[in-house]
Design a protein around this motif. Structure first.
Motif, PDB file in Angstrom:
ATOM      1  N   GLU A 240       0.846  -1.210   0.000  1.00 32.46           N
ATOM      2  CA  GLU A 240       0.000   0.000   0.000  1.00 32.46           C
ATOM      3  C   GLU A 240       0.876   1.253   0.000  1.00 32.46           C
ATOM      4  N   GLN A 241       1.904   1.251   0.857  1.00 33.76           N
ATOM      5  CA  GLN A 241       2.814   2.411   0.904  1.00 33.76           C
ATOM      6  C   GLN A 241       3.496   2.608  -0.445  1.00 33.76           C
ATOM      7  N   ALA A 242       3.933   1.506  -1.054  1.00 35.59           N
ATOM      8  CA  ALA A 242       4.618   1.585  -2.353  1.00 35.59           C
ATOM      9  C   ALA A 242       3.687   2.211  -3.390  1.00 35.59           C
ATOM     10  N   LYS A 243       2.428   1.749  -3.409  1.00 27.35           N
ATOM     11  CA  LYS A 243       1.466   2.260  -4.400  1.00 27.35           C
ATOM     12  C   LYS A 243       1.118   3.724  -4.127  1.00 27.35           C
ATOM     13  N   GLU A 244       1.084   4.099  -2.845  1.00 23.90           N
ATOM     14  CA  GLU A 244       0.836   5.514  -2.509  1.00 23.90           C
ATOM     15  C   GLU A 244       1.948   6.410  -3.046  1.00 23.90           C
ATOM     16  N   ARG A 245       3.195   5.972  -2.894  1.00 21.57           N
ATOM     17  CA  ARG A 245       4.334   6.763  -3.400  1.00 21.57           C
ATOM     18  C   ARG A 245       4.214   6.935  -4.927  1.00 21.57           C
ATOM     19  N   VAL A 246       3.873   5.852  -5.618  1.00 17.65           N
ATOM     20  CA  VAL A 246       3.735   5.915  -7.077  1.00 17.65           C
ATOM     21  C   VAL A 246       2.583   6.850  -7.453  1.00 17.65           C
ATOM     22  N   ALA A 247       1.477   6.751  -6.705  1.00 22.27           N
ATOM     23  CA  ALA A 247       0.323   7.630  -6.973  1.00 22.27           C
ATOM     24  C   ALA A 247       0.708   9.101  -6.783  1.00 22.27           C
ATOM     25  N   GLU A 248       1.509   9.374  -5.746  1.00 20.27           N
ATOM     26  CA  GLU A 248       1.974  10.754  -5.504  1.00 20.27           C
ATOM     27  C   GLU A 248       2.805  11.255  -6.682  1.00 20.27           C
ATOM     28  N   LEU A 249       3.694  10.378  -7.199  1.00 24.89           N
ATOM     29  CA  LEU A 249       4.521  10.773  -8.352  1.00 24.89           C
ATOM     30  C   LEU A 249       3.649  11.039  -9.570  1.00 24.89           C
ATOM     31  N   SER A 250       2.665  10.148  -9.806  1.00 26.77           N
ATOM     32  CA  SER A 250       1.779  10.303 -10.973  1.00 26.77           C
ATOM     33  C   SER A 250       1.013  11.620 -10.885  1.00 26.77           C
ATOM     34  N   LYS A 251       0.620  11.980  -9.662  1.00 21.94           N
ATOM     35  CA  LYS A 251      -0.129  13.228  -9.462  1.00 21.94           C
ATOM     36  C   LYS A 251       0.772  14.445  -9.655  1.00 21.94           C
ATOM     37  N   LYS A 252       1.957  14.364  -9.069  1.00 25.65           N
ATOM     38  CA  LYS A 252       2.894  15.491  -9.145  1.00 25.65           C
ATOM     39  C   LYS A 252       3.385  15.710 -10.572  1.00 25.65           C
ATOM     40  N   TYR A 253       3.669  14.612 -11.271  1.00 24.84           N
ATOM     41  CA  TYR A 253       4.190  14.701 -12.647  1.00 24.84           C
ATOM     42  C   TYR A 253       3.115  14.253 -13.635  1.00 24.84           C
ATOM     43  N   PHE A 254       1.916  14.828 -13.473  1.00 28.10           N
ATOM     44  CA  PHE A 254       0.760  14.428 -14.284  1.00 28.10           C
ATOM     45  C   PHE A 254       0.978  14.640 -15.779  1.00 28.10           C
ATOM     46  N   ASP A 255       1.909  15.553 -16.119  1.00 28.35           N
ATOM     47  CA  ASP A 255       2.148  15.864 -17.535  1.00 28.35           C
ATOM     48  C   ASP A 255       3.208  14.951 -18.168  1.00 28.35           C
ATOM     49  N   ALA A 256       3.727  13.998 -17.399  1.00 29.21           N
ATOM     50  CA  ALA A 256       4.761  13.098 -17.936  1.00 29.21           C
ATOM     51  C   ALA A 256       4.119  11.999 -18.771  1.00 29.21           C
ATOM     52  N   ARG A 257       4.871  11.479 -19.733  1.00 28.87           N
ATOM     53  CA  ARG A 257       4.373  10.427 -20.610  1.00 28.87           C
ATOM     54  C   ARG A 257       4.177   9.115 -19.831  1.00 28.87           C
ATOM     55  N   HIS A 258       5.132   8.767 -18.968  1.00 28.07           N
ATOM     56  CA  HIS A 258       5.076   7.497 -18.225  1.00 28.07           C
ATOM     57  C   HIS A 258       5.608   7.675 -16.802  1.00 28.07           C
ATOM     58  N   VAL A 259       5.004   6.942 -15.865  1.00 30.52           N
ATOM     59  CA  VAL A 259       5.569   6.799 -14.514  1.00 30.52           C
ATOM     60  C   VAL A 259       5.662   5.288 -14.271  1.00 30.52           C
ATOM     61  N   CYS A 260       6.850   4.749 -14.498  1.00 33.33           N
ATOM     62  CA  CYS A 260       7.071   3.301 -14.370  1.00 33.33           C
ATOM     63  C   CYS A 260       7.665   3.017 -12.995  1.00 33.33           C
ATOM     64  N   TRP A 261       7.434   1.814 -12.484  1.00 38.89           N
ATOM     65  CA  TRP A 261       7.868   1.561 -11.106  1.00 38.89           C
ATOM     66  C   TRP A 261       8.074   0.078 -10.836  1.00 38.89           C
ATOM     67  N   ALA A 262       8.736  -0.156  -9.690  1.00 38.64           N
ATOM     68  CA  ALA A 262       8.923  -1.523  -9.186  1.00 38.64           C
ATOM     69  C   ALA A 262       9.163  -1.432  -7.692  1.00 38.64           C
ATOM     70  N   TYR A 263       8.710  -2.473  -6.981  1.00 40.30           N
ATOM     71  CA  TYR A 263       9.023  -2.534  -5.550  1.00 40.30           C
ATOM     72  C   TYR A 263       9.378  -3.952  -5.133  1.00 40.30           C
ATOM     73  N   MET A 264      10.095  -4.046  -4.022  1.00 39.76           N
ATOM     74  CA  MET A 264      10.485  -5.322  -3.411  1.00 39.76           C
ATOM     75  C   MET A 264      10.227  -5.171  -1.917  1.00 39.76           C
ATOM     76  N   LEU A 265       9.579  -6.181  -1.322  1.00 41.89           N
ATOM     77  CA  LEU A 265       9.208  -6.094   0.094  1.00 41.89           C
ATOM     78  C   LEU A 265       9.578  -7.347   0.869  1.00 41.89           C
ATOM     79  N   GLY A 266       9.745  -7.151   2.175  1.00 39.51           N
ATOM     80  CA  GLY A 266       9.937  -8.277   3.091  1.00 39.51           C
ATOM     81  C   GLY A 266      11.377  -8.734   3.189  1.00 39.51           C
ATOM     82  N   PRO A 267      11.775  -9.198   4.383  1.00 36.00           N
ATOM     83  CA  PRO A 267      13.152  -9.653   4.592  1.00 36.00           C
ATOM     84  C   PRO A 267      13.550 -10.801   3.660  1.00 36.00           C
TER      85      PRO A 267
END
Length: 198
Positions: free
Chosen positions: A34-61
């Protein structure tokens, strides 16, 4: 399995430019999807005029929970190379978002892979990589008169106080590194009047 894992201490960012396309890379420490997706959503909102906001996350020990997203780029050209950089540094509990502004010149599949990989790498190189210990929280109540005994245990290596309240009955939550957990919980169990909360 090791009781330690590597992550980043704080958010970091970097910029990579290739044939006038600009790649803004952002790395964030996170502990849930959820935190990872929130960060990506914030980027998409902040850089709404960008062509792409691509992402990846890794979680857990154990580094078993991960996702990568190309966000409209050709399949496998963005999310996977970003995830590859997280993997190559053996990091976890991290999300990287790369914002792309198209510069008018097509980069081609291999060009995109290289650009997203490089942008992610630069963001991680700008980060402070730390080694963390896996830990577990323990919550308990105790009478005020054994406070000194409790504080002795709370000051042991690998132990951090998360919450505490001192009313008629005192309550405390400790975060204990796994390799110290058995020893610390044994010492707590030996204190008169101390009861563990579920």
């Amino acid at each position: 399995m090791s009781d330690t894992f590597r992550t980043i201490a704080a958010p970091s960012e970097a910029v990579f430019t290739e044939k006038r396309s600009k790649f803004l890379a952002f790395a964030y420490p996170v502990s849930t999807a959820e935190q990872a997706k929130e960060r990506v959503a914030e980027l998409s909102k902040k850089y709404f005029d960008a062509r792409h906001v691509c992402w990846a996350y890794m979680l857990g020990p154990e580094r078993k929970e991960f996702r990568a997203n190309d966000n409209g780029e050709p399949s496998g050209t963005a999310g996977k190379p970003i995830l590859g950089q997280i993997n190559s540094l053996e990091l976890t509990d991290v999300v990287i978002g790369v914002v792309r502004y198209f510069g008018g010149i097509k980069l081609g599949t291999s060009g995109l892979i290289v650009a997203y990989r490089q942008a992610a790498r630069l963001a991680l190189e700008a980060a402070d990589i730390i080694e963390c210990h896996q830990s577990k929280n323990i919550t308990f109540a105790f009478p005020y008169m054994v406070m000194n005994d409790v504080m002795k245990v709370a000051r042991m290596p690998g132990v951090a106080i998360i919450e505490q309240s001192f009313e008629c009955t005192c309550n405390m939550t400790l975060r204990i590194e796994l390799d110290h957990f058995d020893n610390v919980s044994r010492k707590l169990a030996d204190i008169d009047g101390l009861t563990f909360n579920d």
